[in-house]
Design a protein around this motif. Structure first.
Motif, PDB file in Angstrom:
ATOM      1  N   LYS A  78       0.511   1.577  -6.085  1.00  0.00           N
ATOM      2  CA  LYS A  78       1.121   1.787  -4.783  1.00  0.00           C
ATOM      3  C   LYS A  78       1.618   0.494  -4.142  1.00  0.00           C
ATOM      4  O   LYS A  78       2.335   0.529  -3.142  1.00  0.00           O
ATOM      5  CB  LYS A  78       0.117   2.458  -3.831  1.00  0.00           C
ATOM      6  CG  LYS A  78      -0.221   3.901  -4.198  1.00  0.00           C
ATOM      7  CD  LYS A  78      -1.207   4.499  -3.217  1.00  0.00           C
ATOM      8  CE  LYS A  78      -1.384   5.992  -3.436  1.00  0.00           C
ATOM      9  NZ  LYS A  78      -0.189   6.778  -3.012  1.00  0.00           N
TER      10      LYS A  78
ATOM     11  N   LEU B 287       1.927   1.612   3.623  1.00  0.00           N
ATOM     12  CA  LEU B 287       0.597   1.964   3.122  1.00  0.00           C
ATOM     13  C   LEU B 287      -0.391   2.159   4.276  1.00  0.00           C
ATOM     14  O   LEU B 287      -1.238   3.058   4.237  1.00  0.00           O
ATOM     15  CB  LEU B 287       0.085   0.879   2.181  1.00  0.00           C
ATOM     16  CG  LEU B 287       0.796   0.738   0.845  1.00  0.00           C
ATOM     17  CD1 LEU B 287       0.235  -0.444   0.074  1.00  0.00           C
ATOM     18  CD2 LEU B 287       0.685   2.007   0.028  1.00  0.00           C
TER      19      LEU B 287
ATOM     20  N   ALA C  11      -6.815   0.058   0.884  1.00  0.00           N
ATOM     21  CA  ALA C  11      -6.200   0.812  -0.217  1.00  0.00           C
ATOM     22  C   ALA C  11      -7.144   0.875  -1.409  1.00  0.00           C
ATOM     23  O   ALA C  11      -7.263   1.911  -2.073  1.00  0.00           O
ATOM     24  CB  ALA C  11      -4.875   0.168  -0.617  1.00  0.00           C
ATOM     25  N   TYR C  12      -7.825  -0.231  -1.687  1.00  0.00           N
ATOM     26  CA  TYR C  12      -8.782  -0.238  -2.795  1.00  0.00           C
ATOM     27  C   TYR C  12      -9.965   0.687  -2.488  1.00  0.00           C
ATOM     28  O   TYR C  12     -10.447   1.408  -3.374  1.00  0.00           O
ATOM     29  CB  TYR C  12      -9.278  -1.654  -3.055  1.00  0.00           C
ATOM     30  CG  TYR C  12     -10.276  -1.742  -4.193  1.00  0.00           C
ATOM     31  CD1 TYR C  12      -9.849  -1.680  -5.522  1.00  0.00           C
ATOM     32  CD2 TYR C  12     -11.637  -1.861  -3.942  1.00  0.00           C
ATOM     33  CE1 TYR C  12     -10.754  -1.743  -6.567  1.00  0.00           C
ATOM     34  CE2 TYR C  12     -12.556  -1.931  -4.985  1.00  0.00           C
ATOM     35  CZ  TYR C  12     -12.114  -1.872  -6.293  1.00  0.00           C
ATOM     36  OH  TYR C  12     -13.015  -1.923  -7.336  1.00  0.00           O
TER      37      TYR C  12
ATOM     38  N   LEU D 224      -3.225   5.429   5.262  1.00  0.00           N
ATOM     39  CA  LEU D 224      -4.665   5.222   5.166  1.00  0.00           C
ATOM     40  C   LEU D 224      -5.379   5.632   6.454  1.00  0.00           C
ATOM     41  O   LEU D 224      -5.014   5.198   7.546  1.00  0.00           O
ATOM     42  CB  LEU D 224      -4.952   3.744   4.871  1.00  0.00           C
ATOM     43  CG  LEU D 224      -4.448   3.239   3.522  1.00  0.00           C
ATOM     44  CD1 LEU D 224      -4.404   1.719   3.498  1.00  0.00           C
ATOM     45  CD2 LEU D 224      -5.327   3.763   2.397  1.00  0.00           C
TER      46      LEU D 224
ATOM     47  N   TYR E 111       3.093  -3.100   3.144  1.00  0.00           N
ATOM     48  CA  TYR E 111       1.783  -2.870   3.765  1.00  0.00           C
ATOM     49  C   TYR E 111       1.870  -1.954   4.984  1.00  0.00           C
ATOM     50  O   TYR E 111       0.924  -1.208   5.277  1.00  0.00           O
ATOM     51  CB  TYR E 111       1.117  -4.200   4.125  1.00  0.00           C
ATOM     52  CG  TYR E 111       1.665  -4.904   5.340  1.00  0.00           C
ATOM     53  CD1 TYR E 111       0.991  -4.854   6.553  1.00  0.00           C
ATOM     54  CD2 TYR E 111       2.836  -5.656   5.276  1.00  0.00           C
ATOM     55  CE1 TYR E 111       1.471  -5.514   7.676  1.00  0.00           C
ATOM     56  CE2 TYR E 111       3.321  -6.318   6.375  1.00  0.00           C
ATOM     57  CZ  TYR E 111       2.654  -6.252   7.582  1.00  0.00           C
ATOM     58  OH  TYR E 111       3.131  -6.905   8.687  1.00  0.00           O
TER      59      TYR E 111
ATOM     60  N   LYS F 266      -9.905   3.382  -0.790  1.00  0.00           N
ATOM     61  CA  LYS F 266      -9.476   4.785  -0.872  1.00  0.00           C
ATOM     62  C   LYS F 266      -9.112   5.193  -2.297  1.00  0.00           C
ATOM     63  O   LYS F 266      -9.516   6.268  -2.760  1.00  0.00           O
ATOM     64  CB  LYS F 266      -8.278   5.029   0.049  1.00  0.00           C
ATOM     65  CG  LYS F 266      -7.779   6.477   0.014  1.00  0.00           C
ATOM     66  CD  LYS F 266      -6.708   6.738   1.040  1.00  0.00           C
ATOM     67  CE  LYS F 266      -6.269   8.205   1.008  1.00  0.00           C
ATOM     68  NZ  LYS F 266      -5.258   8.516   2.055  1.00  0.00           N
ATOM     69  N   TRP F 267      -8.367   4.349  -2.999  1.00  0.00           N
ATOM     70  CA  TRP F 267      -7.806   4.752  -4.290  1.00  0.00           C
ATOM     71  C   TRP F 267      -8.419   4.020  -5.489  1.00  0.00           C
ATOM     72  O   TRP F 267      -8.090   4.334  -6.634  1.00  0.00           O
ATOM     73  CB  TRP F 267      -6.293   4.540  -4.295  1.00  0.00           C
ATOM     74  CG  TRP F 267      -5.556   5.400  -3.301  1.00  0.00           C
ATOM     75  CD1 TRP F 267      -5.580   6.764  -3.227  1.00  0.00           C
ATOM     76  CD2 TRP F 267      -4.687   4.957  -2.249  1.00  0.00           C
ATOM     77  NE1 TRP F 267      -4.769   7.195  -2.204  1.00  0.00           N
ATOM     78  CE2 TRP F 267      -4.205   6.108  -1.577  1.00  0.00           C
ATOM     79  CE3 TRP F 267      -4.262   3.712  -1.805  1.00  0.00           C
ATOM     80  CZ2 TRP F 267      -3.327   6.041  -0.497  1.00  0.00           C
ATOM     81  CZ3 TRP F 267      -3.388   3.636  -0.727  1.00  0.00           C
ATOM     82  CH2 TRP F 267      -2.938   4.790  -0.091  1.00  0.00           C
TER      83      TRP F 267
ATOM     84  N   ASP G  59      -6.431   2.528  -8.834  1.00  0.00           N
ATOM     85  CA  ASP G  59      -5.132   3.205  -8.771  1.00  0.00           C
ATOM     86  C   ASP G  59      -4.270   2.697  -7.625  1.00  0.00           C
ATOM     87  O   ASP G  59      -3.064   2.966  -7.583  1.00  0.00           O
ATOM     88  CB  ASP G  59      -5.327   4.714  -8.640  1.00  0.00           C
ATOM     89  CG  ASP G  59      -5.846   5.352  -9.925  1.00  0.00           C
ATOM     90  OD1 ASP G  59      -5.676   4.734 -10.996  1.00  0.00           O
ATOM     91  OD2 ASP G  59      -6.437   6.442  -9.856  1.00  0.00           O
ATOM     92  N   CYS G  60      -4.869   1.963  -6.683  1.00  0.00           N
ATOM     93  CA  CYS G  60      -4.087   1.403  -5.579  1.00  0.00           C
ATOM     94  C   CYS G  60      -3.015   0.454  -6.093  1.00  0.00           C
ATOM     95  O   CYS G  60      -1.991   0.246  -5.434  1.00  0.00           O
ATOM     96  CB  CYS G  60      -4.994   0.697  -4.586  1.00  0.00           C
ATOM     97  SG  CYS G  60      -5.622  -0.923  -5.131  1.00  0.00           S
TER      98      CYS G  60
END
Length: 567
Positions: free
Chosen positions: A112, A81, A101-102, A85, A78, A104-105, A108-109
């Motif tokens: 990662k 990551l 992360a969710y 971000l 984390y 942003k991606w 697809d997160c």
């Protein structure tokens, strides 16, 4: 490490969700949180591990209060990551990193994330639920569709708080007794109760449930086909990955310890921990049964003598099994793996009493480096270590019940038979059942269990290595033993695998035989009695009592059901 629960639908009900959360409160006694509106209820049992403040309580929402997250597990990377971000963080938690992360991606997160997780995110604008489970299914996710509503939870018992009737999944039970199967990755032992398979995600919107696979292990393995590393190069790369995996799993704001046996896997873990980290106050835990034929204390104490870690030895006596086996059965909700699981549970109880909240263990090394004895043979049926003959007693099952049995078959995506056995054990047999057993017994005592050897980078790399790197001159786990030999004595690093950790066979034959008889009487008087021919059971019991001790698995199977039927 926590418990999650939720209801999506017009009948989403706070009272029901509260009962669901109460049933699994042992998973997270530090805080109980609920978010809800007319269409969804999300709940969370929190065991505080990272960022212990109330700001990290869940369900967790973004600054715009559009997305709501309930999350069980740990995102070990984390911090890495977080640096990627562009997000205004309000906490130091991995929970907020996961949500960011969710955002942003999107889905697809998942690729990662290095961690163990099951989580659900509610989009209050689109009225859509997204839920996902980690690559190997370390963290559980159960669900059911009941009266047009979608329910999910970390433990099966929570789903029975919804009003759904508890009925056996006869196919899974028949396969358990006939073939030793604990069900396919999406199945449970109870009708209409499902689990999200490892490496899959759910999208639920407008009463439509869609399940998709996101982790394609076979494709990841093919990426290694062009590496052609020498043995020494592979050894150096794996060692580097292993050290990084352990380093990541020491991220916590609570005390950490580790479980150790006399085997090479946990001993290697201990050696690398002490090579990288100060040993001060890092406790080691092990169980024993006061039986020289089974206890691994001599090897454990030899190892500890080199590192001087405080060692907590947890004793299990035969008399303890009667009470503890029933408690563990209640916590598991499904059949579990015998007296070794009961003994292992005592470790977590002891750790919690000593305020050691996070424990590491050596699960996963045998599957990635081909450590089981049956990997050396062409026998693809008996996967119980240390047993010569088939441990399954179909003769005690009635013909009517046997009709439900359907021998499980597993994919064979690789041209090599050994790889297919390893693949089966990673995704269908050994690892799924061990992870379920261990999740329940660790969470039963509000502790978190971490498995450094199940870091996906390690598993993929080890799995893809040539056969001679895994097995050479009938020496299994060749590379990991060579790595271990740099830190351990040869008596530990090259010791043979010892599959029998407790005197289960002898206890069930002697000290616990009356306990077995009593539980079989319960079974005979139950609604499940039609599954069995009890005259055949009596013959098998007589044979077992007098001489036949190759396996006690069939005895434990009958106990498993008898312990569960009154729950």
């Amino acid at each position: 490490m926590c418990g999650i629960a939720g209801i999506v639908g017009e009948k989403s009900n706070k009272k029901i969700l509260t009962k669901m959360l109460a049933s699994q409160n042992h998973r997270g006694p530090d805080n109980t949180g609920i978010y809800g509106d007319n269409e969804v209820m999300l709940g969370h049992n929190r065991l505080s591990i990272i960022d212990l403040t109330k700001n990290a309580n869940q369900p967790f929402t973004d600054v715009n209060k559009r997305y709501y997250l309930t999350f069980n597990g740990e995102i070990y990377n984390y911090l890495e990551l977080r640096s990627e971000l562009n997000y205004c963080f309000k906490t130091d938690s991995d929970t907020e990193v996961l949500l960011a992360a969710y955002l942003k991606w999107g889905k697809d997160c998942l690729h990662k994330l290095n961690g163990m997780f099951s989580f659900a995110i509610w989009d209050s604008e689109k009225k859509k639920l997204f839920a996902a489970r980690d690559r190997f299914g370390v963290k559980p996710f159960y669900y059911c569709l009941y009266e047009k509503d979608f329910y999910f939870s970390s433990e099966i018992k929570a789903l029975f708080e919804t009003g759904i009737i508890k009925k056996p999944n006869k196919k899974v039970w028949a396969n358990y007794f006939s073939y030793g199967s604990y069900g396919l990755p999406h199945e449970t032992f109870w009708k209409d109760i499902h689990q999200l398979s490892a490496g899959h995600y759910i999208e639920y919107e407008k009463n439509n449930l869609k399940i998709s696979k996101w982790y394609f292990f076979e494709e990841e393995i093919r990426k290694y086909s062009t590496q052609n590393l020498s043995y020494q190069e592979s050894k150096e790369k794996y060692t580097k990955l292993l050290k990084d995996s352990i380093k990541l799993r020491f991220r916590a704001d609570v005390s950490i310890g580790f479980n150790i046996s006399g085997g090479v896997d946990s001993s290697t873990l201990l050696a690398l921990i002490n090579n990288e980290k100060s040993t001060k106050n890092i406790k080691a835990f092990t169980f024993y049964c006061d039986n020289k034929e089974y206890d691994e204390l001599p090897w454990v104490e030899e190892m500890i003598s080199h590192t001087n870690n405080p060692l907590e030895k947890v004793l299990l006596k035969s008399n303890d099994v009667k009470k503890l086996s029933a408690k563990i059965s209640d916590l598991q909700d499904e059949p579990y793996g015998g007296i070794p699981t009961v003994a292992y549970a005592n470790i977590f109880k002891k750790a919690r009493n000593l305020n050691t909240i996070v424990l590491l263990d050596g699960q996963g090394m045998d599957e990635q480096w081909a450590g089981y004895d049956y990997y050396l043979s062409n026998n693809n049926t008996n996967t119980i270590q240390g047993v010569v003959n088939s441990p399954f007693k179909k003769n005690v099952l009635t013909k009517e019940f046997l009709k439900y049995a359907d021998k499980p078959t597993y994919p064979k995506p690789f041209s090599d038979d050994l790889l297919n056995k390893q693949y089966r054990d990673l995704f269908y047999t050994k690892i799924p059942r061990a992870l379920r057993f261990n999740d329940r017994i660790s969470m039963a005592f509000s502790t978190e269990l971490r498995e450094p050897f199940l870091d996906y980078r390690l598993v993929e790399f080890a799995f893809s290595q040539p056969l001679e790197y895994k097995i050479k001159n009938n020496v299994q786990k060749k590379m990991i033993r060579d790595i271990a030999s740099e830190y351990l004595s040869n008596s530990i690093s090259y010791a043979p695998k010892r599959p029998l950790q407790t005197p289960q066979r002898e206890w069930l034959q002697n000290e616990l035989f009356d306990f077995v008889l009593n539980k079989l009487k319960t079974l005979k008087d139950s609604e499940y009695s039609s599954w069995f021919n009890f005259s055949e059971i009596e013959k098998e019991l007589k044979l077992y009592k007098e001489c036949e001790l190759d396996s006690s698995f069939h005895i434990w199977q009958w106990l498993n059901l008898s312990l569960l039927i009154n729950k």
